[in-house]
Design a protein around this motif. Structure first.
Motif, PDB file in Angstrom:
ATOM      1  N   TYR A 170       0.846  -1.184   0.000  1.00 25.46           N
ATOM      2  CA  TYR A 170       0.000   0.000   0.000  1.00 25.46           C
ATOM      3  C   TYR A 170       0.889   1.245   0.000  1.00 25.46           C
ATOM      4  CZ  TYR A 170      -3.766  -3.223   1.194  1.00 25.46           C
ATOM      5  OH  TYR A 170      -4.669  -4.251   1.179  1.00 25.46           O
ATOM      6  N   ILE A 171       0.751   2.058  -1.049  1.00 27.95           N
ATOM      7  CA  ILE A 171       1.531   3.290  -1.122  1.00 27.95           C
ATOM      8  C   ILE A 171       0.563   4.470  -1.151  1.00 27.95           C
ATOM      9  CG2 ILE A 171       3.413   2.127  -2.323  1.00 27.95           C
ATOM     10  CD1 ILE A 171       2.494   3.392  -4.907  1.00 27.95           C
ATOM     11  N   ASP A 172       1.045   5.633  -0.702  1.00 31.22           N
ATOM     12  CA  ASP A 172       0.214   6.825  -0.767  1.00 31.22           C
ATOM     13  C   ASP A 172       1.020   8.002  -1.309  1.00 31.22           C
ATOM     14  OD1 ASP A 172       1.818   7.465   1.380  1.00 31.22           O
ATOM     15  OD2 ASP A 172       0.220   7.358   2.865  1.00 31.22           O
ATOM     16  N   HIS A 173       0.326   9.125  -1.519  1.00 30.86           N
ATOM     17  CA  HIS A 173       0.940  10.322  -2.110  1.00 30.86           C
ATOM     18  C   HIS A 173       1.645   9.988  -3.431  1.00 30.86           C
ATOM     19  CE1 HIS A 173       0.437  11.500   2.124  1.00 30.86           C
ATOM     20  NE2 HIS A 173       0.328  12.731   1.669  1.00 30.86           N
ATOM     21  N   LEU A 174       1.025   9.133  -4.237  1.00 28.34           N
ATOM     22  CA  LEU A 174       1.584   8.812  -5.549  1.00 28.34           C
ATOM     23  C   LEU A 174       1.413  10.016  -6.467  1.00 28.34           C
ATOM     24  CD1 LEU A 174       2.710   6.844  -7.709  1.00 28.34           C
ATOM     25  CD2 LEU A 174       0.349   6.114  -8.110  1.00 28.34           C
ATOM     26  N   CYS A 175       2.539  10.562  -6.932  1.00 32.87           N
ATOM     27  CA  CYS A 175       2.522  11.710  -7.846  1.00 32.87           C
ATOM     28  C   CYS A 175       2.855  11.228  -9.244  1.00 32.87           C
ATOM     29  CB  CYS A 175       3.526  12.770  -7.402  1.00 32.87           C
ATOM     30  SG  CYS A 175       3.073  13.588  -5.854  1.00 32.87           S
ATOM     31  N   GLN A 176       1.927  11.472 -10.184  1.00 26.30           N
ATOM     32  CA  GLN A 176       2.063  10.928 -11.530  1.00 26.30           C
ATOM     33  C   GLN A 176       1.497  11.926 -12.536  1.00 26.30           C
ATOM     34  OE1 GLN A 176      -0.439   7.403 -12.662  1.00 26.30           O
ATOM     35  NE2 GLN A 176       1.549   6.392 -12.687  1.00 26.30           N
ATOM     36  N   GLU A 177       2.348  12.397 -13.438  1.00 23.52           N
ATOM     37  CA  GLU A 177       1.925  13.314 -14.494  1.00 23.52           C
ATOM     38  C   GLU A 177       1.162  14.502 -13.932  1.00 23.52           C
ATOM     39  OE1 GLU A 177      -0.260  10.980 -17.255  1.00 23.52           O
ATOM     40  OE2 GLU A 177       1.488   9.853 -17.941  1.00 23.52           O
ATOM     41  N   GLY A 178       1.697  15.083 -12.859  1.00 20.84           N
ATOM     42  CA  GLY A 178       1.072  16.260 -12.279  1.00 20.84           C
ATOM     43  C   GLY A 178      -0.140  15.983 -11.413  1.00 20.84           C
ATOM     44  N   MET A 179      -0.534  14.707 -11.303  1.00 17.21           N
ATOM     45  CA  MET A 179      -1.693  14.320 -10.497  1.00 17.21           C
ATOM     46  C   MET A 179      -1.196  13.609  -9.237  1.00 17.21           C
ATOM     47  SD  MET A 179      -4.472  15.114 -12.358  1.00 17.21           S
ATOM     48  CE  MET A 179      -5.761  13.992 -11.844  1.00 17.21           C
ATOM     49  N   GLN A 180      -1.895  13.821  -8.120  1.00 17.05           N
ATOM     50  CA  GLN A 180      -1.555  13.111  -6.892  1.00 17.05           C
ATOM     51  C   GLN A 180      -2.743  12.283  -6.456  1.00 17.05           C
ATOM     52  OE1 GLN A 180       0.838  14.917  -3.739  1.00 17.05           O
ATOM     53  NE2 GLN A 180      -0.764  14.384  -2.297  1.00 17.05           N
ATOM     54  N   TYR A 181      -2.505  11.005  -6.197  1.00 18.13           N
ATOM     55  CA  TYR A 181      -3.550  10.088  -5.781  1.00 18.13           C
ATOM     56  C   TYR A 181      -3.376   9.749  -4.300  1.00 18.13           C
ATOM     57  CZ  TYR A 181      -3.888   9.603 -10.842  1.00 18.13           C
ATOM     58  OH  TYR A 181      -4.004   9.862 -12.182  1.00 18.13           O
ATOM     59  N   ALA A 182      -4.471   9.515  -3.638  1.00 15.50           N
ATOM     60  CA  ALA A 182      -4.423   9.244  -2.198  1.00 15.50           C
ATOM     61  C   ALA A 182      -3.700   7.940  -1.899  1.00 15.50           C
ATOM     62  CB  ALA A 182      -5.835   9.202  -1.631  1.00 15.50           C
ATOM     63  N   ALA A 183      -3.993   6.896  -2.671  1.00 10.83           N
ATOM     64  CA  ALA A 183      -3.404   5.579  -2.375  1.00 10.83           C
ATOM     65  C   ALA A 183      -3.376   4.728  -3.637  1.00 10.83           C
ATOM     66  CB  ALA A 183      -4.188   4.880  -1.284  1.00 10.83           C
ATOM     67  N   TYR A 184      -2.488   3.740  -3.616  1.00 12.21           N
ATOM     68  CA  TYR A 184      -2.371   2.800  -4.738  1.00 12.21           C
ATOM     69  C   TYR A 184      -1.918   1.468  -4.161  1.00 12.21           C
ATOM     70  CZ  TYR A 184      -1.067   1.082  -9.401  1.00 12.21           C
ATOM     71  OH  TYR A 184      -0.982   0.361 -10.561  1.00 12.21           O
TER      72      TYR A 184
END
Length: 199
Positions: A170-184
């Motif tokens: 479980y990872i969080d603060h995933l930053c991808q292409e200018g977007m940040q997601y809560a969890a992955y």
């Protein structure tokens, strides 16, 4: 062991809540007794289960803060899932087997902030054919160096405080292409394996 456990007593002298907390300490390989310990545990619970438990809740569980209330079922479920059980009910059913109680709960794991230095590199792999090489940036943060067959791409960053072999990551603060997601979640079905990369 936590302060509620007398090292001279066998497990049968402990109630099931004490057993759960002792198993968590055993899995982590350390006692939980300082404010920093509770902060780290709270981060690891979120990373592993995707569900938050506050440090104040954990402090009451361990008797660090006084409490005259019974822990909620939600709290017990989350703590049980942290150890790999489906729920508190599942933990209770497994704990009824005395032989099972002696089995290690988590074998190979990595506590990020304690075991990695800035610049350390890891290779994460999971089925089918997913590969992700990452570099540790400090503060539980990683940068992706290379990836294969996964949505996580080179240049992405994310946070993770604990990695457990053959369990979902479980990872969080995933930053991808200018977007940040809560969890992955990586390796949701079969778990993730990790190894260090040496230059």
């Amino acid at each position: 062991m936590a302060k509620f456990v007398n090292a001279n007593h066998p497990f049968r002298s402990m109630n099931t809540t004490e057993k759960l907390l002792a198993d968590i300490e055993s899995a982590l390989g350390k006692t939980i007794e300082t404010p920093k310990d509770f902060e780290l545990l709270s981060e690891q619970i979120l990373s592993r289960t995707g569900e938050p438990l506050s440090t104040s809740t954990l402090k009451r569980m361990w008797g660090y803060l006084p409490s005259d209330t019974t822990p909620s079922l939600h709290t017990m479920n989350v703590l049980s899932r942290f150890l790999g059980y489906r729920s508190w009910k599942h933990f209770l059913s497994e704990s009824s087997d005395e032989e099972q109680q002696s089995d290690p709960v988590i074998s190979r794991h990595l506590i990020v902030e304690e075991e990695l230095c800035v610049g350390d590199r890891l290779r994460l792999t999971w089925h089918p054919g997913r590969v992700c090489d990452v570099e540790y940036l400090g503060g539980s943060q990683f940068k992706v160096l290379e990836s294969q067959n996964t949505r996580i791409q080179a240049g992405n960053t994310f946070r993770c405080s604990m990695i457990i072999e053959n369990e979902p990551l479980y990872i969080d603060h995933l930053c991808q292409e200018g977007m940040q997601y809560a969890a992955y979640i990586c390796g949701k079905k079969t778990g993730v394996r990790f190894e260090r990369i040496y230059s």
